[in-house]
Design a protein around this motif. Structure first.
Motif, mmCIF file in Angstrom:
data_model
loop_
_atom_site.group_PDB
_atom_site.id
_atom_site.type_symbol
_atom_site.label_atom_id
_atom_site.label_comp_id
_atom_site.label_asym_id
_atom_site.label_seq_id
_atom_site.Cartn_x
_atom_site.Cartn_y
_atom_site.Cartn_z
ATOM 1 N N ALA A 75 -29.140 -18.638 -48.333
ATOM 2 C CA ALA A 75 -29.329 -19.561 -47.204
ATOM 3 C C ALA A 75 -27.995 -20.007 -46.602
ATOM 4 O O ALA A 75 -27.868 -20.159 -45.388
ATOM 5 N N LYS A 76 -27.002 -20.152 -47.438
ATOM 6 C CA LYS A 76 -25.722 -20.688 -46.936
ATOM 7 C C LYS A 76 -24.985 -19.698 -46.016
ATOM 8 O O LYS A 76 -24.093 -20.089 -45.290
ATOM 9 N N ASP A 77 -25.386 -18.431 -46.052
ATOM 10 C CA ASP A 77 -24.742 -17.434 -45.194
ATOM 11 C C ASP A 77 -25.449 -17.270 -43.851
ATOM 12 O O ASP A 77 -25.020 -16.491 -43.004
ATOM 13 N N THR A 78 -26.555 -17.950 -43.672
ATOM 14 C CA THR A 78 -27.307 -17.776 -42.420
ATOM 15 C C THR A 78 -26.933 -18.878 -41.429
ATOM 16 O O THR A 78 -26.237 -19.836 -41.781
ATOM 17 N N GLN A 79 -27.473 -18.761 -40.236
ATOM 18 C CA GLN A 79 -27.236 -19.801 -39.214
ATOM 19 C C GLN A 79 -27.999 -21.090 -39.546
ATOM 20 O O GLN A 79 -27.741 -22.116 -38.927
ATOM 21 N N ILE A 80 -28.895 -21.034 -40.529
ATOM 22 C CA ILE A 80 -29.582 -22.276 -40.963
ATOM 23 C C ILE A 80 -28.523 -23.261 -41.444
ATOM 24 O O ILE A 80 -28.590 -24.448 -41.172
ATOM 25 N N ALA A 81 -27.523 -22.719 -42.162
ATOM 26 C CA ALA A 81 -26.467 -23.584 -42.705
ATOM 27 C C ALA A 81 -25.614 -24.176 -41.580
ATOM 28 O O ALA A 81 -24.864 -25.123 -41.807
ATOM 29 N N ARG A 82 -25.717 -23.596 -40.380
ATOM 30 C CA ARG A 82 -24.990 -24.151 -39.219
ATOM 31 C C ARG A 82 -25.977 -24.809 -38.253
ATOM 32 O O ARG A 82 -25.779 -24.840 -37.056
ATOM 33 N N ASP A 83 -27.073 -25.286 -38.865
ATOM 34 C CA ASP A 83 -28.051 -26.129 -38.163
ATOM 35 C C ASP A 83 -28.960 -25.430 -37.163
ATOM 36 O O ASP A 83 -29.551 -26.083 -36.309
ATOM 37 N N GLU A 84 -29.093 -24.128 -37.236
ATOM 38 C CA GLU A 84 -30.144 -23.513 -36.406
ATOM 39 C C GLU A 84 -31.477 -24.018 -36.946
ATOM 40 O O GLU A 84 -31.718 -23.992 -38.163
ATOM 41 N N PRO A 85 -32.358 -24.478 -36.082
ATOM 42 C CA PRO A 85 -33.616 -25.056 -36.587
ATOM 43 C C PRO A 85 -34.452 -24.041 -37.374
ATOM 44 O O PRO A 85 -34.490 -22.853 -37.027
ATOM 45 N N VAL A 86 -35.106 -24.553 -38.395
ATOM 46 C CA VAL A 86 -35.978 -23.713 -39.227
ATOM 47 C C VAL A 86 -37.037 -23.040 -38.361
ATOM 48 O O VAL A 86 -37.362 -21.863 -38.541
ATOM 49 N N ARG A 87 -37.577 -23.780 -37.384
ATOM 50 C CA ARG A 87 -38.656 -23.201 -36.575
ATOM 51 C C ARG A 87 -38.173 -21.994 -35.760
ATOM 52 O O ARG A 87 -38.935 -21.067 -35.501
ATOM 53 N N ASP A 88 -36.894 -21.991 -35.393
ATOM 54 C CA ASP A 88 -36.362 -20.830 -34.663
ATOM 55 C C ASP A 88 -36.150 -19.670 -35.638
ATOM 56 O O ASP A 88 -36.507 -18.532 -35.353
ATOM 57 N N THR A 89 -35.569 -19.997 -36.773
ATOM 58 C CA THR A 89 -35.314 -18.945 -37.782
ATOM 59 C C THR A 89 -36.629 -18.283 -38.194
ATOM 60 O O THR A 89 -36.720 -17.054 -38.296
ATOM 61 N N ALA A 90 -37.641 -19.095 -38.416
ATOM 62 C CA ALA A 90 -38.932 -18.570 -38.879
ATOM 63 C C ALA A 90 -39.520 -17.604 -37.857
ATOM 64 O O ALA A 90 -40.029 -16.527 -38.214
ATOM 65 N N ARG A 91 -39.405 -17.971 -36.573
ATOM 66 C CA ARG A 91 -39.987 -17.097 -35.546
ATOM 67 C C ARG A 91 -39.188 -15.805 -35.388
ATOM 68 O O ARG A 91 -39.761 -14.735 -35.203
ATOM 69 N N VAL A 92 -37.862 -15.914 -35.511
ATOM 70 C CA VAL A 92 -37.033 -14.703 -35.386
ATOM 71 C C VAL A 92 -37.280 -13.766 -36.573
ATOM 72 O O VAL A 92 -37.532 -12.566 -36.406
ATOM 73 N N LEU A 93 -37.245 -14.328 -37.777
ATOM 74 C CA LEU A 93 -37.417 -13.472 -38.967
ATOM 75 C C LEU A 93 -38.804 -12.810 -38.978
ATOM 76 O O LEU A 93 -38.963 -11.699 -39.474
ATOM 77 N N SER A 94 -39.772 -13.496 -38.398
ATOM 78 C CA SER A 94 -41.128 -12.920 -38.330
ATOM 79 C C SER A 94 -41.165 -11.661 -37.476
ATOM 80 O O SER A 94 -42.076 -10.837 -37.607
ATOM 81 N N ARG A 95 -40.178 -11.520 -36.580
ATOM 82 C CA ARG A 95 -40.133 -10.302 -35.736
ATOM 83 C C ARG A 95 -39.523 -9.112 -36.477
ATOM 84 O O ARG A 95 -39.611 -7.985 -36.021
ATOM 85 N N TYR A 96 -38.831 -9.398 -37.603
ATOM 86 C CA TYR A 96 -38.188 -8.308 -38.351
ATOM 87 C C TYR A 96 -38.920 -7.954 -39.644
ATOM 88 O O TYR A 96 -38.999 -6.800 -40.030
ATOM 89 N N LEU A 97 -39.342 -8.984 -40.330
ATOM 90 C CA LEU A 97 -39.801 -8.821 -41.720
ATOM 91 C C LEU A 97 -41.320 -8.786 -41.802
ATOM 92 O O LEU A 97 -42.016 -9.113 -40.830
ATOM 93 N N ASN A 98 -41.832 -8.443 -42.983
ATOM 94 C CA ASN A 98 -43.281 -8.447 -43.196
ATOM 95 C C ASN A 98 -43.739 -9.575 -44.103
ATOM 96 O O ASN A 98 -44.930 -9.862 -44.198
ATOM 97 N N ALA A 99 -42.788 -10.189 -44.822
ATOM 98 C CA ALA A 99 -43.102 -11.369 -45.641
ATOM 99 C C ALA A 99 -41.786 -12.036 -46.013
ATOM 100 O O ALA A 99 -40.722 -11.398 -45.980
#
Ligand code: CP
Ligand code: NVA
Length: 309
Positions: A75-99
């Protein structure tokens, strides 16, 4: 059908049963060298901001064995650690990953992830719960005891995240669960209330440890200070000392009792060396079963979400 595993209350009894039988079947096939690859082309993301050996590696191996792949995300290497909102991260990762499997502190953060993700989200441990651990633990109980009905399961020690998932499992499956905890370290009363409200299961909290283990089929313990509670370690060591699972305690239980621990264990603290390494301990099978159960979980969640889309 459930989309996520955030707590075990997300599952019905039939969901537990399906996961147990599929995990047992996958374990058998694995031992026979039969490979099934239903998740070819699929990717699991693992976002972890607490340490892990078993959960991380068993989930990653599970994906490989099912024909898919995984990406470990500190987690510390992602933009979450630089305050990107969880709701944005969740929607972006959903476009790449399957779970997504997430290990973090806050249950609320996990819930936020789940509500903005369009892919399944799996709780890989929070401060409040460790649902996948208890699913694989119950698989181990079934292997050793032939089932879980009519058993007395005794939790010894801290009313922590793993104990909360046992409480939820008891509520859904109707288990007989006794939690022997030192005063001041009982499970969260809200979690107890919610579980008792479900109407199934006999869930009792006591501080009378010796009475609790007298007719136990399973004795389960865990660390005295969980991840995030390191600052309380010294004071907890004093309070929890009488709650050590040692041979004196185990002698009070029936001779066919099994001893469980989710690991990592602290020998000489919550469990003695001789009990952990002794003939009644099933901890290594417990650890192994995390692999087989995680395969069943991933296959179920990812295949279903694929069908739904
Ligand atoms: N039992 C368990 O979750 O172990 P890890 O912390 O090593 O993942
Ligand atoms: N209760 C422990 C479990 C570790 C798998 C913790 O949260 O640290």
């Amino acid at each position: 059908m459930y989309k996520n595993i955030i707590t075990l209350l997300d599952l019905e009894k039939s969901d537990f049963e399906n996961l147990f039988s599929r995990a047992i079947e996958l374990k058998k096939k694995h031992k026979e060298g039969i490979l099934e690859t239903p998740l070819a082309g699929k990717t699991l993301g693992l976002i972890f901001d607490k340490h892990s050996t078993r959960t991380r590696i068993s989930f990653e191996t599970a994906m490989v064995q099912l024909g898919g792949t995984s990406i470990f995300i500190s987690a510390k290497d992602t933009q979450i650690a630089r305050d990107e909102p969880v709701r944005d991260t969740a929607r972006v990762l959903s476009r790449y990953l399957n779970a997504l499997a997430i290990r973090t502190y806050s249950q609320e953060l996990l819930k936020e992830f789940a509500s903005f993700s369009t892919i399944p989200v799996i709780n890989a441990l929070t401060d409040l719960y460790h649902p996948c651990q208890v699913l694989s633990d119950l698989m181990t109980v079934i292997e050793y005891k032939g089932g879980y009905e009519d058993l007395k399961i005794v939790w010894v020690g801290d009313g922590n995240n793993v104990s909360h998932s046992w409480i939820n499992a008891a509520a859904v499956l109707g288990l007989n669960l006794v939690l022997a905890c030192p005063e001041g370290f009982n499970p969260d009363p809200e979690i107890m209330q919610k579980a008792l409200g479900r109407g199934n299961g006999k869930i009792v909290v006591t501080s009378d440890l010796f009475e609790a283990v007298k007719d136990a089929d399973v004795i389960y313990t865990d660390v005295w200070a969980s991840m995030g509670q390191e600052g309380e370690y010294n004071s907890r060591k004093i309070v929890f000392k009488p709650f050590q699972v040692n041979s004196g305690l185990v002698k009070q239980a029936p001779r066919d009792v099994i001893i469980m621990h989710c690991l990592p264990a602290h020998r000489g603290e919550e469990i003695s060396e001789e009990v952990l390494e002794g003939p009644l301990s099933v901890v290594w099978d417990q650890s192994e079963n995390k692999l087989h159960m995680h395969k069943a979980i991933l296959e179920t969640l990812i295949s279903n979400s694929f069908v739904k889309k």
